[in-house]
Design a protein around this motif. Structure first.
Motif, PDB file in Angstrom:
ATOM      1  N   MET A   1      -5.638   4.882  -2.310  1.00 45.78           N
ATOM      2  CA  MET A   1      -4.996   3.713  -2.908  1.00 45.78           C
ATOM      3  C   MET A   1      -3.500   3.771  -2.639  1.00 45.78           C
ATOM      4  SD  MET A   1      -5.298   0.933  -4.669  1.00 45.78           S
ATOM      5  CE  MET A   1      -6.971   1.133  -5.250  1.00 45.78           C
ATOM      6  N   PRO A   2      -2.885   2.733  -2.061  1.00 46.84           N
ATOM      7  CA  PRO A   2      -1.465   2.741  -1.794  1.00 46.84           C
ATOM      8  C   PRO A   2      -0.666   2.758  -3.081  1.00 46.84           C
ATOM      9  CG  PRO A   2      -2.373   0.557  -1.453  1.00 46.84           C
ATOM     10  CD  PRO A   2      -3.530   1.465  -1.663  1.00 46.84           C
ATOM     11  N   ASN A   3       0.594   3.180  -2.971  1.00 41.85           N
ATOM     12  CA  ASN A   3       1.450   3.322  -4.130  1.00 41.85           C
ATOM     13  C   ASN A   3       1.925   2.003  -4.685  1.00 41.85           C
ATOM     14  OD1 ASN A   3       3.889   3.891  -5.756  1.00 41.85           O
ATOM     15  ND2 ASN A   3       3.484   5.987  -5.105  1.00 41.85           N
ATOM     16  N   ASN A   4       1.746   0.890  -3.940  1.00 32.43           N
ATOM     17  CA  ASN A   4       2.107  -0.437  -4.427  1.00 32.43           C
ATOM     18  C   ASN A   4       3.587  -0.551  -4.750  1.00 32.43           C
ATOM     19  OD1 ASN A   4       1.378  -3.093  -5.035  1.00 32.43           O
ATOM     20  ND2 ASN A   4       1.242  -2.646  -7.217  1.00 32.43           N
ATOM     21  N   GLY A   5       4.400   0.226  -4.023  1.00 32.72           N
ATOM     22  CA  GLY A   5       5.840   0.100  -4.155  1.00 32.72           C
ATOM     23  C   GLY A   5       6.435   0.848  -5.321  1.00 32.72           C
ATOM     24  N   ILE A   6       5.653   1.625  -6.063  1.00 29.13           N
ATOM     25  CA  ILE A   6       6.184   2.339  -7.207  1.00 29.13           C
ATOM     26  C   ILE A   6       6.617   3.728  -6.762  1.00 29.13           C
ATOM     27  CG2 ILE A   6       5.700   3.210  -9.516  1.00 29.13           C
ATOM     28  CD1 ILE A   6       3.670   1.066  -9.846  1.00 29.13           C
TER      29      ILE A   6
ATOM     30  N   ALA B   1       5.061  -8.089 -15.606  1.00 25.25           N
ATOM     31  CA  ALA B   1       5.007  -9.545 -15.705  1.00 25.25           C
ATOM     32  C   ALA B   1       5.677 -10.201 -14.500  1.00 25.25           C
ATOM     33  CB  ALA B   1       5.678 -10.010 -16.992  1.00 25.25           C
ATOM     34  N   LYS B   2       6.719  -9.582 -13.983  1.00 28.10           N
ATOM     35  CA  LYS B   2       7.435 -10.163 -12.847  1.00 28.10           C
ATOM     36  C   LYS B   2       6.570 -10.187 -11.594  1.00 28.10           C
ATOM     37  CE  LYS B   2      11.794  -9.938 -10.303  1.00 28.10           C
ATOM     38  NZ  LYS B   2      13.121  -9.265 -10.197  1.00 28.10           N
ATOM     39  N   ASP B   3       5.848  -9.107 -11.348  1.00 33.56           N
ATOM     40  CA  ASP B   3       5.005  -9.010 -10.152  1.00 33.56           C
ATOM     41  C   ASP B   3       3.609  -9.576 -10.378  1.00 33.56           C
ATOM     42  OD1 ASP B   3       7.109  -7.690  -8.989  1.00 33.56           O
ATOM     43  OD2 ASP B   3       6.254  -5.693  -9.284  1.00 33.56           O
ATOM     44  N   ARG B   4       3.270  -9.873 -11.661  1.00 32.53           N
ATOM     45  CA  ARG B   4       1.905 -10.255 -12.012  1.00 32.53           C
ATOM     46  C   ARG B   4       0.922  -9.181 -11.548  1.00 32.53           C
ATOM     47  NH1 ARG B   4       5.101 -13.491 -13.766  1.00 32.53           N
ATOM     48  NH2 ARG B   4       4.849 -15.765 -13.867  1.00 32.53           N
ATOM     49  N   SER B   5       1.320  -7.919 -11.744  1.00 32.57           N
ATOM     50  CA  SER B   5       0.503  -6.811 -11.244  1.00 32.57           C
ATOM     51  C   SER B   5       0.134  -5.854 -12.364  1.00 32.57           C
ATOM     52  CB  SER B   5       1.258  -6.037 -10.160  1.00 32.57           C
ATOM     53  OG  SER B   5       2.370  -5.353 -10.718  1.00 32.57           O
ATOM     54  N   ILE B   6      -0.933  -5.089 -12.124  1.00 33.14           N
ATOM     55  CA  ILE B   6      -1.382  -4.072 -13.046  1.00 33.14           C
ATOM     56  C   ILE B   6      -1.747  -2.828 -12.256  1.00 33.14           C
ATOM     57  CG2 ILE B   6      -3.693  -5.116 -13.000  1.00 33.14           C
ATOM     58  CD1 ILE B   6      -4.207  -3.895 -15.737  1.00 33.14           C
ATOM     59  N   SER B   7      -1.331  -1.657 -12.767  1.00 31.01           N
ATOM     60  CA  SER B   7      -1.648  -0.384 -12.127  1.00 31.01           C
ATOM     61  C   SER B   7      -2.349   0.508 -13.130  1.00 31.01           C
ATOM     62  CB  SER B   7      -0.370   0.312 -11.640  1.00 31.01           C
ATOM     63  OG  SER B   7       0.332  -0.487 -10.711  1.00 31.01           O
ATOM     64  N   LEU B   8      -3.441   1.112 -12.710  1.00 33.80           N
ATOM     65  CA  LEU B   8      -4.185   2.057 -13.533  1.00 33.80           C
ATOM     66  C   LEU B   8      -3.880   3.455 -13.032  1.00 33.80           C
ATOM     67  CD1 LEU B   8      -6.363   2.636 -15.691  1.00 33.80           C
ATOM     68  CD2 LEU B   8      -8.082   2.356 -13.883  1.00 33.80           C
ATOM     69  N   TRP B   9      -3.376   4.309 -13.953  1.00 34.07           N
ATOM     70  CA  TRP B   9      -2.949   5.658 -13.602  1.00 34.07           C
ATOM     71  C   TRP B   9      -3.872   6.690 -14.221  1.00 34.07           C
ATOM     72  CZ3 TRP B   9       1.627   6.945 -10.857  1.00 34.07           C
ATOM     73  CH2 TRP B   9       2.415   5.852 -10.491  1.00 34.07           C
ATOM     74  N   ASP B  10      -4.177   7.723 -13.454  1.00 38.87           N
ATOM     75  CA  ASP B  10      -4.896   8.889 -13.957  1.00 38.87           C
ATOM     76  C   ASP B  10      -4.021  10.088 -13.629  1.00 38.87           C
ATOM     77  OD1 ASP B  10      -6.646  10.704 -14.896  1.00 38.87           O
ATOM     78  OD2 ASP B  10      -8.151  10.457 -13.328  1.00 38.87           O
ATOM     79  N   ASN B  11      -3.390  10.655 -14.697  1.00 38.66           N
ATOM     80  CA  ASN B  11      -2.351  11.658 -14.510  1.00 38.66           C
ATOM     81  C   ASN B  11      -1.243  11.074 -13.635  1.00 38.66           C
ATOM     82  OD1 ASN B  11      -3.444  13.718 -16.160  1.00 38.66           O
ATOM     83  ND2 ASN B  11      -4.942  14.177 -14.557  1.00 38.66           N
ATOM     84  N   ALA B  12      -0.824  11.723 -12.561  1.00 39.02           N
ATOM     85  CA  ALA B  12       0.308  11.234 -11.777  1.00 39.02           C
ATOM     86  C   ALA B  12      -0.135  10.394 -10.584  1.00 39.02           C
ATOM     87  CB  ALA B  12       1.143  12.428 -11.288  1.00 39.02           C
ATOM     88  N   ARG B  13      -1.336   9.848 -10.618  1.00 42.64           N
ATOM     89  CA  ARG B  13      -1.890   9.178  -9.447  1.00 42.64           C
ATOM     90  C   ARG B  13      -2.372   7.771  -9.798  1.00 42.64           C
ATOM     91  NH1 ARG B  13      -7.190   9.378  -7.153  1.00 42.64           N
ATOM     92  NH2 ARG B  13      -7.813  10.588  -8.980  1.00 42.64           N
TER      93      ARG B  13
END
Length: 332
Positions: free
Chosen positions: A1-6, A219-231
């Motif tokens: 899964m790419p980092n999506n700019g984070i 809210a700005k990107d209209r995005s959601i990221s699901l994290w498991d530990n540091a990933r």
């Protein structure tokens, strides 16, 4: 899964150093009292675990108040005075997970100084531990606690438990969400979330391995990221109701699953003044797209953290906002 700019700077400040010398609390600054949090003096703390004997624990550190509040299952069971970072060594604010516990820890940075009852929040030196309490911010970044309070706290904390360090004088509130999470969904879907939570609790009871699950909504990107530990394990899109209005900066921790009403209860914390008194509305304004929603449902567990922010998840200027989200060895 790419980092999506984070990046590692995406929601962060530079990490402060550990607490310096003078780490053992004196008897004069270590008094258990039968007072409410509003009346605690320096060195005093209260402890009422009987108010909520079981359930997920959340710790809130208020930097302006120099106070620590302990909530279990959404009910405050303890509070204590504290000492956070002094000028030039400020304690970073944000959402942290407990990474390590050590009752007899010593500093590797400050002349092997003792740091009793240590709950580590970052691998770069921020922790909760017993220490000298002069009545004002005096540490090199850590949160110093009365010795007696730190011992009691160490007895109920667990790895991956949520610790929120806030720079606002706001108190957590309980938010009951009628849907599963991130949108209004049919009650029959509750079974999938309930099953995921029970499966995780069963697996956790049979394994020493831990997993820190967090959700970050921009809210700005209209995005959601699901994290498991540091990933990052999944990303997707969300819709924001009334997108022209700021949503603020909010932190939610899932504390209760009610099978009777098919509702989830969250402890909420506004992380900025414009976010106060709007926690319930903010949660209801966010709706996840179906593909990412199913992944979120499968990852649901008590104690998980949900962060909603107006900021871009790929911002290069987040250091100016004094907000950090840590988990595992990384920071988002």
């Amino acid at each position: 899964m790419p980092n999506n700019g984070i990046s590692r700077r995406a929601f962060g400040l530079g990490v402060a150093a550990s607490v310096g010398s003078g780490l053992i609390a004196s008897a004069l600054a270590d008094t258990r009292v039968n007072k409410t949090a509003d009346f605690l003096q320096n060195g005093e703390y209260n402890w009422f675990p009987e108010r909520s004997p079981t359930g997920p624990v959340v710790i809130i550190v208020s930097v302006p108040d120099q106070m620590v509040h302990v909530y279990r299952n959404g009910i405050r069971i303890a509070a204590s005075s504290c000492s956070t970072g002094k000028a030039g060594h400020g304690t970073p604010t944000g959402v942290f997970k407990i990474l390590q516990k050590d009752k007899h820890h010593r500093s590797s940075t400050y002349n092997n100084a003792p740091m009793p009852n240590m709950n580590r929040l970052t691998w770069s030196g921020i922790a909760l531990h017993a220490g000298n309490l002069p009545g004002y911010p005096a540490s090199h970044g850590c949160v110093r606690l009365p010795l007696g309070f730190s011992e009691l706290l160490c007895g109920i904390t667990k790895l991956d438990m949520t610790v929120i360090i806030a720079d606002e004088n706001s108190q957590p509130a309980s938010v009951v969400h009628p849907g599963m999470v991130l949108g209004n969904y049919a009650s029959q879907e509750f079974g999938a979330v309930d099953a995921s939570i029970k499966h995780y609790q069963y697996a956790q009871g049979r394994s020493q391995e831990t997993s820190a699950t967090s959700i970050v909504v921009s809210a700005k990107d209209r995005s959601i990221s699901l994290w498991d530990n540091a990933r990052i394990v999944a990303t997707g899109k969300v819709d924001i109701a009334q997108p022209e209005k700021p949503i603020g900066r909010h932190v939610y921790t899932l504390t209760q699953v009610n099978e009777g009403t098919k509702e989830l209860t969250w402890v909420s914390m506004a992380m900025s003044s414009r976010s106060k008194n709007a926690d319930d509305n903010a949660l209801r304004r966010v709706k996840a797209h179906p593909d990412i929603l199913k992944k979120v449902q499968k990852a649901m567990r008590q104690g998980m953290t949900l962060v909603i922010t107006d900021e871009s998840s790929g911002s290069k200027n987040r250091t100016a906002d004094n907000f950090t989200i840590f988990t595992g060895e990384g920071l988002y």
